[in-house]
Design a protein around this motif. Sequence first.
Motif, PDB file in Angstrom:
ATOM      1  N   GLY A  16      35.348  25.699  44.746  1.00 45.74           N
ATOM      2  CA  GLY A  16      35.887  25.095  43.542  1.00 45.74           C
ATOM      3  C   GLY A  16      35.954  26.062  42.377  1.00 45.74           C
ATOM      4  N   LYS A  17      35.018  26.992  42.311  1.00 44.61           N
ATOM      5  CA  LYS A  17      35.016  27.967  41.212  1.00 44.61           C
ATOM      6  C   LYS A  17      36.224  28.889  41.318  1.00 44.61           C
ATOM      7  CE  LYS A  17      32.081  31.354  38.895  1.00 44.61           C
ATOM      8  NZ  LYS A  17      30.796  32.068  38.923  1.00 44.61           N
ATOM      9  N   CYS A  18      36.506  29.370  42.534  1.00 43.95           N
ATOM     10  CA  CYS A  18      37.691  30.220  42.752  1.00 43.95           C
ATOM     11  C   CYS A  18      38.961  29.446  42.399  1.00 43.95           C
ATOM     12  CB  CYS A  18      37.772  30.665  44.210  1.00 43.95           C
ATOM     13  SG  CYS A  18      36.495  31.789  44.768  1.00 43.95           S
ATOM     14  N   SER A  19      39.034  28.199  42.835  1.00 45.40           N
ATOM     15  CA  SER A  19      40.209  27.371  42.571  1.00 45.40           C
ATOM     16  C   SER A  19      40.412  27.154  41.084  1.00 45.40           C
ATOM     17  CB  SER A  19      40.073  26.012  43.263  1.00 45.40           C
ATOM     18  OG  SER A  19      40.085  26.159  44.653  1.00 45.40           O
ATOM     19  N   ARG A  20      39.332  26.920  40.388  1.00 49.97           N
ATOM     20  CA  ARG A  20      39.407  26.679  38.944  1.00 49.97           C
ATOM     21  C   ARG A  20      39.881  27.923  38.210  1.00 49.97           C
ATOM     22  NH1 ARG A  20      34.860  24.504  38.810  1.00 49.97           N
ATOM     23  NH2 ARG A  20      33.627  26.270  38.129  1.00 49.97           N
ATOM     24  N   LYS A  21      39.430  29.100  38.656  1.00 53.24           N
ATOM     25  CA  LYS A  21      39.847  30.353  38.017  1.00 53.24           C
ATOM     26  C   LYS A  21      41.345  30.595  38.183  1.00 53.24           C
ATOM     27  CE  LYS A  21      35.589  33.042  38.157  1.00 53.24           C
ATOM     28  NZ  LYS A  21      34.971  34.256  38.713  1.00 53.24           N
ATOM     29  N   LEU A  22      41.898  30.216  39.351  1.00 52.83           N
ATOM     30  CA  LEU A  22      43.325  30.426  39.611  1.00 52.83           C
ATOM     31  C   LEU A  22      44.189  29.415  38.881  1.00 52.83           C
ATOM     32  CD1 LEU A  22      43.604  31.250  43.396  1.00 52.83           C
ATOM     33  CD2 LEU A  22      43.849  32.783  41.472  1.00 52.83           C
ATOM     34  N   ASP A  23      43.664  28.222  38.647  1.00 50.44           N
ATOM     35  CA  ASP A  23      44.413  27.159  37.981  1.00 50.44           C
ATOM     36  C   ASP A  23      45.703  26.851  38.728  1.00 50.44           C
ATOM     37  OD1 ASP A  23      44.719  25.202  36.029  1.00 50.44           O
ATOM     38  OD2 ASP A  23      45.935  26.515  34.773  1.00 50.44           O
ATOM     39  N   GLY A  24      45.587  26.561  40.009  1.00 45.03           N
ATOM     40  CA  GLY A  24      46.748  26.219  40.838  1.00 45.03           C
ATOM     41  C   GLY A  24      47.147  27.369  41.726  1.00 45.03           C
ATOM     42  N   GLU A  56      35.963  20.298  48.398  1.00 44.98           N
ATOM     43  CA  GLU A  56      35.876  21.338  47.367  1.00 44.98           C
ATOM     44  C   GLU A  56      34.428  21.406  46.911  1.00 44.98           C
ATOM     45  OE1 GLU A  56      39.156  22.575  44.424  1.00 44.98           O
ATOM     46  OE2 GLU A  56      37.904  21.151  43.342  1.00 44.98           O
ATOM     47  N   THR A  57      33.822  22.572  47.043  1.00 44.12           N
ATOM     48  CA  THR A  57      32.406  22.760  46.753  1.00 44.12           C
ATOM     49  C   THR A  57      32.226  23.504  45.435  1.00 44.12           C
ATOM     50  OG1 THR A  57      32.290  24.921  47.813  1.00 44.12           O
ATOM     51  CG2 THR A  57      31.941  22.998  49.224  1.00 44.12           C
ATOM     52  N   LYS A  58      30.976  23.768  45.114  1.00 40.89           N
ATOM     53  CA  LYS A  58      30.686  24.677  44.001  1.00 40.89           C
ATOM     54  C   LYS A  58      30.888  26.093  44.532  1.00 40.89           C
ATOM     55  CE  LYS A  58      27.634  21.669  41.486  1.00 40.89           C
ATOM     56  NZ  LYS A  58      26.426  21.565  40.702  1.00 40.89           N
ATOM     57  N   CYS A  59      30.425  27.079  43.807  1.00 38.92           N
ATOM     58  CA  CYS A  59      30.627  28.478  44.188  1.00 38.92           C
ATOM     59  C   CYS A  59      30.022  28.777  45.566  1.00 38.92           C
ATOM     60  CB  CYS A  59      30.010  29.390  43.130  1.00 38.92           C
ATOM     61  SG  CYS A  59      30.314  31.138  43.441  1.00 38.92           S
ATOM     62  N   LEU A  60      30.796  29.443  46.417  1.00 39.15           N
ATOM     63  CA  LEU A  60      30.316  29.828  47.742  1.00 39.15           C
ATOM     64  C   LEU A  60      29.667  31.213  47.743  1.00 39.15           C
ATOM     65  CD1 LEU A  60      33.242  28.482  49.940  1.00 39.15           C
ATOM     66  CD2 LEU A  60      30.917  27.595  49.814  1.00 39.15           C
ATOM     67  N   HIS A  66      41.600  36.894  42.248  1.00 41.04           N
ATOM     68  CA  HIS A  66      42.907  36.261  42.441  1.00 41.04           C
ATOM     69  C   HIS A  66      43.072  35.666  43.836  1.00 41.04           C
ATOM     70  CE1 HIS A  66      43.790  38.166  38.675  1.00 41.04           C
ATOM     71  NE2 HIS A  66      43.549  39.353  39.197  1.00 41.04           N
ATOM     72  N   ALA A  67      42.026  34.993  44.337  1.00 42.93           N
ATOM     73  CA  ALA A  67      42.084  34.348  45.647  1.00 42.93           C
ATOM     74  C   ALA A  67      40.995  33.267  45.712  1.00 42.93           C
ATOM     75  CB  ALA A  67      41.884  35.369  46.761  1.00 42.93           C
ATOM     76  N   VAL A  68      41.042  32.461  46.777  1.00 39.26           N
ATOM     77  CA  VAL A  68      40.093  31.369  46.967  1.00 39.26           C
ATOM     78  C   VAL A  68      39.357  31.576  48.284  1.00 39.26           C
ATOM     79  CG1 VAL A  68      39.842  28.872  47.222  1.00 39.26           C
ATOM     80  CG2 VAL A  68      41.594  29.783  45.712  1.00 39.26           C
ATOM     81  N   THR A  69      38.044  31.405  48.260  1.00 43.48           N
ATOM     82  CA  THR A  69      37.230  31.512  49.472  1.00 43.48           C
ATOM     83  C   THR A  69      37.243  30.177  50.208  1.00 43.48           C
ATOM     84  OG1 THR A  69      35.796  33.095  48.367  1.00 43.48           O
ATOM     85  CG2 THR A  69      34.934  32.068  50.356  1.00 43.48           C
ATOM     86  N   VAL A  70      37.447  30.229  51.531  1.00 42.34           N
ATOM     87  CA  VAL A  70      37.514  29.032  52.361  1.00 42.34           C
ATOM     88  C   VAL A  70      36.648  29.256  53.606  1.00 42.34           C
ATOM     89  CG1 VAL A  70      39.035  27.529  53.706  1.00 42.34           C
ATOM     90  CG2 VAL A  70      39.862  28.551  51.589  1.00 42.34           C
ATOM     91  N   VAL A  71      35.873  28.221  53.979  1.00 43.66           N
ATOM     92  CA  VAL A  71      35.030  28.299  55.172  1.00 43.66           C
ATOM     93  C   VAL A  71      35.345  27.115  56.076  1.00 43.66           C
ATOM     94  CG1 VAL A  71      32.663  28.319  56.058  1.00 43.66           C
ATOM     95  CG2 VAL A  71      33.162  29.377  53.862  1.00 43.66           C
ATOM     96  N   ASP A  72      35.659  27.393  57.331  1.00 47.08           N
ATOM     97  CA  ASP A  72      35.823  26.355  58.343  1.00 47.08           C
ATOM     98  C   ASP A  72      34.454  26.185  58.987  1.00 47.08           C
ATOM     99  OD1 ASP A  72      36.478  24.687  60.440  1.00 47.08           O
ATOM    100  OD2 ASP A  72      38.082  25.961  61.223  1.00 47.08           O
ATOM    101  N   THR A  73      33.865  24.991  58.898  1.00 50.78           N
ATOM    102  CA  THR A  73      32.502  24.788  59.408  1.00 50.78           C
ATOM    103  C   THR A  73      32.418  24.944  60.922  1.00 50.78           C
ATOM    104  OG1 THR A  73      32.811  22.380  59.530  1.00 50.78           O
ATOM    105  CG2 THR A  73      31.837  23.290  57.505  1.00 50.78           C
ATOM    106  N   ARG A  74      33.552  24.901  61.602  1.00 49.18           N
ATOM    107  CA  ARG A  74      33.546  25.120  63.051  1.00 49.18           C
ATOM    108  C   ARG A  74      33.467  26.603  63.387  1.00 49.18           C
ATOM    109  NH1 ARG A  74      38.899  22.206  64.511  1.00 49.18           N
ATOM    110  NH2 ARG A  74      39.464  23.509  62.740  1.00 49.18           N
TER     111      ARG A  74
END
Length: 100
Positions: A16-24, A56-60, A66-74
Amino acid sequence: MKRARAGWNGAVLVCGKCSRKLDGGFGAKGRSRLAKALRQCAGLGKGRKASVGVIETKCLGLCPKHAVTVVDTRRPGEWLVVEPGEDVAALAARFASPVR
């Protein structure tokens, strides 16, 4: 303790922190946050009936510029760094497919 059923085979954690920084930067017009754009993609489903949940989580802790971190739990050992403008449908298809 009560339990609630979900049809999820896994979950996708979006920073969520990465997403918020990008603002879309994602979706058809490039104005949506990544988590929202992933939830709207066909193939993942909706809510508890979805095949894969998008959360959407807090900071990972991995803070790319200029990017968003994503984790697939699988696949917990493989974190993704998604830049704005990348194909969200292809990303959703990756999460909707079974893990090999």
